[in-house]
Design a protein around this motif. Structure first.
Motif, PDB file in Angstrom:
ATOM      1  N   ARG A  81       0.854  -1.190   0.000  1.00 11.71           N
ATOM      2  CA  ARG A  81       0.000   0.000   0.000  1.00 11.71           C
ATOM      3  C   ARG A  81       0.886   1.234   0.000  1.00 11.71           C
ATOM      4  O   ARG A  81       1.874   1.304   0.720  1.00 11.71           O
ATOM      5  CB  ARG A  81      -0.911   0.006   1.227  1.00 11.71           C
ATOM      6  N   VAL A  82       0.490   2.222  -0.827  1.00 12.48           N
ATOM      7  CA  VAL A  82       1.248   3.463  -0.968  1.00 12.48           C
ATOM      8  C   VAL A  82       0.275   4.634  -0.914  1.00 12.48           C
ATOM      9  O   VAL A  82      -0.812   4.579  -1.494  1.00 12.48           O
ATOM     10  CB  VAL A  82       2.007   3.511  -2.322  1.00 12.48           C
ATOM     11  N   TRP A  83       0.686   5.678  -0.210  1.00  9.18           N
ATOM     12  CA  TRP A  83      -0.045   6.944  -0.200  1.00  9.18           C
ATOM     13  C   TRP A  83       0.924   8.034  -0.631  1.00  9.18           C
ATOM     14  O   TRP A  83       1.919   8.283   0.057  1.00  9.18           O
ATOM     15  CB  TRP A  83      -0.568   7.275   1.205  1.00  9.18           C
ATOM     16  N   LEU A  84       0.655   8.675  -1.787  1.00 13.26           N
ATOM     17  CA  LEU A  84       1.463   9.824  -2.191  1.00 13.26           C
ATOM     18  C   LEU A  84       1.054  10.987  -1.307  1.00 13.26           C
ATOM     19  O   LEU A  84      -0.142  11.245  -1.127  1.00 13.26           O
ATOM     20  CB  LEU A  84       1.242  10.157  -3.668  1.00 13.26           C
ATOM     21  N   LEU A  85       2.010  11.680  -0.732  1.00 15.45           N
ATOM     22  CA  LEU A  85       1.698  12.699   0.267  1.00 15.45           C
ATOM     23  C   LEU A  85       1.392  14.059  -0.334  1.00 15.45           C
ATOM     24  O   LEU A  85       2.041  14.483  -1.291  1.00 15.45           O
ATOM     25  CB  LEU A  85       2.873  12.834   1.247  1.00 15.45           C
ATOM     26  N   THR A  86       0.414  14.721   0.255  1.00 13.41           N
ATOM     27  CA  THR A  86       0.135  16.116  -0.082  1.00 13.41           C
ATOM     28  C   THR A  86       1.210  16.959   0.596  1.00 13.41           C
ATOM     29  O   THR A  86       1.879  16.493   1.524  1.00 13.41           O
ATOM     30  CB  THR A  86      -1.247  16.549   0.441  1.00 13.41           C
ATOM     31  N   PRO A  87       1.380  18.216   0.179  1.00 11.96           N
ATOM     32  CA  PRO A  87       2.359  19.065   0.875  1.00 11.96           C
ATOM     33  C   PRO A  87       2.077  19.168   2.380  1.00 11.96           C
ATOM     34  O   PRO A  87       3.005  19.183   3.183  1.00 11.96           O
ATOM     35  CB  PRO A  87       2.201  20.421   0.182  1.00 11.96           C
ATOM     36  N   GLU A  88       0.795  19.192   2.766  1.00 11.29           N
ATOM     37  CA  GLU A  88       0.435  19.270   4.188  1.00 11.29           C
ATOM     38  C   GLU A  88       0.849  18.003   4.924  1.00 11.29           C
ATOM     39  O   GLU A  88       1.376  18.063   6.033  1.00 11.29           O
ATOM     40  CB  GLU A  88      -1.077  19.503   4.356  1.00 11.29           C
ATOM     41  N   GLU A  89       0.597  16.842   4.313  1.00  9.42           N
ATOM     42  CA  GLU A  89       0.976  15.577   4.942  1.00  9.42           C
ATOM     43  C   GLU A  89       2.497  15.452   5.018  1.00  9.42           C
ATOM     44  O   GLU A  89       3.034  14.978   6.015  1.00  9.42           O
ATOM     45  CB  GLU A  89       0.392  14.389   4.138  1.00  9.42           C
ATOM     46  N   ALA A  90       3.194  15.880   3.966  1.00  8.84           N
ATOM     47  CA  ALA A  90       4.657  15.793   3.941  1.00  8.84           C
ATOM     48  C   ALA A  90       5.272  16.698   5.009  1.00  8.84           C
ATOM     49  O   ALA A  90       6.344  16.389   5.550  1.00  8.84           O
ATOM     50  CB  ALA A  90       5.177  16.178   2.559  1.00  8.84           C
ATOM     51  N   ALA A  91       4.607  17.792   5.331  1.00 11.96           N
ATOM     52  CA  ALA A  91       5.140  18.745   6.315  1.00 11.96           C
ATOM     53  C   ALA A  91       5.004  18.226   7.742  1.00 11.96           C
ATOM     54  O   ALA A  91       5.721  18.680   8.627  1.00 11.96           O
ATOM     55  CB  ALA A  91       4.425  20.086   6.172  1.00 11.96           C
ATOM     56  N   ARG A  92       4.082  17.274   7.965  1.00 11.05           N
ATOM     57  CA  ARG A  92       3.898  16.738   9.309  1.00 11.05           C
ATOM     58  C   ARG A  92       5.063  15.833   9.668  1.00 11.05           C
ATOM     59  O   ARG A  92       5.561  15.080   8.835  1.00 11.05           O
ATOM     60  CB  ARG A  92       2.594  15.919   9.383  1.00 11.05           C
ATOM     61  N   GLU A  93       5.460  15.865  10.915  1.00  8.04           N
ATOM     62  CA  GLU A  93       6.501  14.969  11.381  1.00  8.04           C
ATOM     63  C   GLU A  93       5.990  13.545  11.341  1.00  8.04           C
ATOM     64  O   GLU A  93       4.859  13.281  11.762  1.00  8.04           O
ATOM     65  CB  GLU A  93       6.899  15.321  12.811  1.00  8.04           C
TER      66      GLU A  93
END
Length: 97
Positions: A81-93
Motif C-alpha cells: 500500500r502506498v499513499w502519495l503525500l500532499t504538501p500538508e501531509e509531507a510537512a507533518r513529522e
C-alpha cells in the motif's frame, strides 16, 4: 439518493494513513517495479497506490521525478500500500514507531 463527491479537497486532508507506514521518495521504474529512496522494490499483487486526492492510480501514472510517499510492505517484503503525500501531509513529522 446520496451523492458522494470524491473531488472534495477536504477528503484528502481527512484521510487516515496508518501509523505503521514508512516514508520514502517513490519512483516508478518499470511495470510493477518501483524504487523507494533509490532502492528497487516490487509491488505486491493487488497493491494499491493512492494519489494526493486519495484516488487509486496505476504505477505508470506516478510523477516521472518521483513523489514523497508513505508505504506499507507485506509479509514477503513487497510494497502493498502506498499513499502519495500532499504538501500538508509531507510537512507533518512522521511519528517514530
Amino acid at each position: 439518493g446520496i451523492i458522494l463527491s470524491f473531488a472534495n479537497p477536504t477528503l484528502a486532508q481527512m484521510r487516515q494513513i496508518p501509523a505503521d507506514t514508512q516514508r520514502g521518495y517513490l519512483r516508478h521504474v518499470q511495470e510493477t517495479m518501483i524504487a523507494i529512496d533509490d532502492k528497487p522494490l516490487q509491488l505486491a499483487p493487488g497493491a494499491t497506490i493512492r494519489n494526493q486526492q486519495n484516488m487509486i492510480v496505476v504505477p505508470v501514472s506516478l510523477p516521472g521525478e518521483g513523489a514523497l510517499a508513505e508505504y506499507q510492505l507485506d509479509a514477503s517484503g513487497q510494497v502493498a500500500r502506498v499513499w502519495l503525500l500532499t504538501p500538508e501531509e509531507a510537512a507533518r513529522e512522521k511519528p517514530q514507531p
